[in-house]
Enzyme design. Sequence first.
Site, PDB file in Angstrom:
ATOM      1  N   LEU A 105       0.822  -1.209   0.000  1.00 23.12           N
ATOM      2  CA  LEU A 105       0.000   0.000   0.000  1.00 23.12           C
ATOM      3  C   LEU A 105       0.852   1.253   0.000  1.00 23.12           C
ATOM      4  O   LEU A 105       1.751   1.407   0.824  1.00 23.12           O
ATOM      5  CB  LEU A 105      -0.927  -0.007   1.217  1.00 23.12           C
ATOM      6  N   ASP A 108       0.500   8.754   1.461  1.00 21.51           N
ATOM      7  CA  ASP A 108       0.961  10.135   1.308  1.00 21.51           C
ATOM      8  C   ASP A 108       2.338  10.271   0.649  1.00 21.51           C
ATOM      9  O   ASP A 108       3.270   9.558   1.038  1.00 21.51           O
ATOM     10  CB  ASP A 108       1.072  10.821   2.674  1.00 21.51           C
ATOM     11  N   GLN A 124       4.693   7.200   1.817  1.00 22.87           N
ATOM     12  CA  GLN A 124       4.292   6.228   2.815  1.00 22.87           C
ATOM     13  C   GLN A 124       4.079   4.881   2.149  1.00 22.87           C
ATOM     14  O   GLN A 124       3.394   4.787   1.115  1.00 22.87           O
ATOM     15  CB  GLN A 124       2.990   6.673   3.472  1.00 22.87           C
ATOM     16  N   PHE A 167       5.265   8.114  10.188  1.00 28.03           N
ATOM     17  CA  PHE A 167       4.176   8.808   9.517  1.00 28.03           C
ATOM     18  C   PHE A 167       4.698  10.012   8.729  1.00 28.03           C
ATOM     19  O   PHE A 167       5.876  10.332   8.750  1.00 28.03           O
ATOM     20  CB  PHE A 167       3.123   9.242  10.530  1.00 28.03           C
TER      21      PHE A 167
END
Length: 543
Positions: A105, A108, A124, A167
């Site tokens: 996946l 951002d 990300q 993050f």
Amino acid sequence: MTIENYIAICGGESNIRRVLTAQGKLIFAVKDWQLVGDYHSMADAELVLDEWQLIFMRPKTLGDDELYQLGRSIERQQQTQIEGVQQPTSCPYRPHWHISPPRGLLNDPNGFIYHQGQYHLFYQWYPFACQHKDKYWAHLTSKDLVNWEWQPIAITPSDYFDSHGAFSGHALSHGEELLLFYTGNVRIGAQRERQTMQCLATSADGIHFEKLGPVIDALPPGVTAHIRDPKVVRHQDHWLMLLGAQTSELMGRLAIYRSADLKHWDFLGLFGEELGQFGYMWECPDAFELNGQHFVVLGPQGIQSRSPHHTVPHHNGIAVANWSEEGGVRLSGFQHLDHGFDFYAPQTLQTPDGRRVICAWMGLPDEVEQPTVENGWIHQLTSMRELSHQDGKLYQQPAREMDQLFGPIQEIELNETEYTLVNNAYELSVELEWGEQLTLFAGEKHRLVIEASAGSQTLLLDRSQTLIQTGDKVRELKLTSDRVQLRILADASSVEVFVNGGEAVMTSRVFVEQSSTGIALVGQSKLAQVRMITKPREPFLYQ
């Protein structure tokens, strides 16, 4: 006890998945419970989701430096583990030139910047499944914003301050160094209590990064643990760090810190009150100047849409910014950056010749059911777009570097009879009159419809006749122009519609059968210009 004693009880360094520390406790998550030694007299054990954790009382003699060194061992294991997932899976929906993950996946974009002669773009990435789990920072570099090279993974979730995900954040070109500011995400216990820290990693060569750990390790007053996505900018004689935040009253705000040295930060305050109750959380801030006007980019979650078709709580947009001498800001004139389905968490950079280029995640949080999952990957990034501000209006256009992707202009006649293309990778320019309907990605069963609805003078983007599995089916854009000029970038499973010279953009993923490559027009027959893709697909990118 020494760190070596804890490691031995856990079954050795190679058996430790993550290390956590909170409220005087030291927590080790292990991979294989059978390798764990006798812990009963000194620790508790708890099954948290799919992993066993050993919970010790942390001795005062055990410093963060020792935990940091254990993090380097975990990092080496993670780097080795992802070597097997860096080759892309085969998939008919994989784009020709948009950036997509080899597997797993993508969300951002991060650290988008020009540094020491080349562009850097991170994103990300969870490599092992199409799920939002412990995020890594993938790293690409380019000389021209089109041809990207895969670099070693920049950040892995290896440490007590980022063990459940590195993050989002931004990069700063600081002399010879490339600095990455990001949010360390940690979850504690079965209740998944969130810990949030703002962290720094540095690189002397722009490729290999060393974590320096948290530069902000506590929450500011009046803010929940939902505070993230640092953007660092120079203001007057100091640095500012902008963070998306949620207040204790569950309202989105902009948190700002100030620093003289990029390592020690003082909380300046919460800003954006003038926008009122504008969503329950703000994410992914950015800040820059265009033609003398300052702007701040925001991702407000939970604001009300004017369209009944728009039910998703996640929005994107940009506001005019007025900065104070100290570094505070007032925001006004919020407007959406994209009026389509799939555009979130944008980041911008300034090119060497002074242009402002923006790139975003072509996806949304919580939407992980797409046909590409069957082939082991999900989501992609948008094209590179140039932002400009003229006569009080914001414009977006494909970055001029994108021209090299396409062949010569061909004129085609559009009418109700479908004109079949070789594939769905092209640039199309056409002008619609009100009441006309353009169909793309058309075939026997599927199609994407762009309708210039005359009654409401609204441009409708309708993907209800595609294989989309989740999310809204229709987006609408109110216009006041006499006609609707469209410049469309299509790429295998996506479309970006630039409206009236870039005054608005509508972006969407489009999933149809491979044979659905037709274009048709319901309305007056007219000529359109099309340029087909000339650049091959991207599997070489990861080699």
